[in-house]
Scaffold this motif. Sequence first.
Motif, PDB file in Angstrom:
ATOM      1  N   ARG A  43       0.831  -1.190   0.000  1.00  0.00           N
ATOM      2  CA  ARG A  43       0.000   0.000   0.000  1.00  0.00           C
ATOM      3  C   ARG A  43       0.879   1.258   0.000  1.00  0.00           C
ATOM      4  N   TYR A 211      -3.476   3.140  -8.685  1.00  0.00           N
ATOM      5  CA  TYR A 211      -2.341   2.431  -8.100  1.00  0.00           C
ATOM      6  C   TYR A 211      -1.104   2.581  -8.989  1.00  0.00           C
ATOM      7  N   CYS A 269      -4.252   2.350  -2.274  1.00  0.00           N
ATOM      8  CA  CYS A 269      -3.766   3.373  -3.206  1.00  0.00           C
ATOM      9  C   CYS A 269      -3.252   4.622  -2.500  1.00  0.00           C
TER      10      CYS A 269
END
Length: 331
Positions: A43, A211, A269
């Motif tokens: 992440r 992302y 994200c």
Amino acid sequence: MLQMGEEVMYFSAFFLLMMFGTRSATLASILTAFLYVFMGLFRFPPVPPDQASRVLRPRGPSGGVPVVAHRGACHDAPENTLAAIREASRNGATGVELDLSFTADGVPVLMHDETVDRTTNGSGPISKLQFVQLRRLDAAARHRLKVKFVGERVPTLQEAVEECIRHQLTIFFNVKDPGDKAAAVLHAMYNKFPALYNSSIVSSFEPKVIYKMRQTDPSVLTALTHQPWRLSRFSDGTPRTLSTWGQLWTGVLDFLLDWAHHHILWKLCGVSAIMVQKDFISLDYVQYWAERGVEVVGWTVNTAVEKDYYQNLLKIGYITDSLLEDCDPHY
């Protein structure tokens, strides 16, 4: 921000969902553990709050909330054109939302649809047109004010960025696929115009696009765009399929996607904002995201009553098709 207790609750919910789907406690445990490790390793942290605030909370008109011109306020001027950017600035917008697309020869330009039919005097997919062909088209040909803007051209991404910088407008880059190409082009644009880091945000319905953008340049501010029931229904609310089983299946997918947006994808994200269709936003919803350090932006807010609700009650930024009058939304 999320508390540890909430994270435990979310992973517990995921475990129970996997138990229901796999009917195996062992497999459900493995999948939940995999998700936990994956989130920890892959992440992205959000950009610093002060940077996010400069982009998402610029001074609004008369000290009000930020107002973003949808496609440059497509009711007031031909959408995604330099004329629209200038009109938006003239009419008091704090920012503009622009759609990134690519010609057959790879030139990044502004265009919302997959084809040029709706907005120009040409026809066919933009991905099949060379830039020199696209440049000959009149981008105002089908606009209600086409006489005022006759001869307006489809601009390149760089032309639009330069125009926005000239007018000190925040840019909301709306990106569809392909994520890799868009991320590379935008990264180059940020390198060429460093001011964009404090005056723009990249948004998309596709989490993979966001992302990829964070992966390419972690310093870029990003937002997920979300509309509940988008997979099962069109923007006007009608079902995408008449099949009962099709509606049931897409409804399940919509439920899972909505859950993922609110509990997994935003954190994976590292987004700074979530852009949501106006009818699904309330004070509680704004508070829910505020507790997670995420700003809510509503779209498409097109009537005086709605704008008053956003400005004086919700007190959050919104995207509109017109800065001058009430109008029907463009989806």
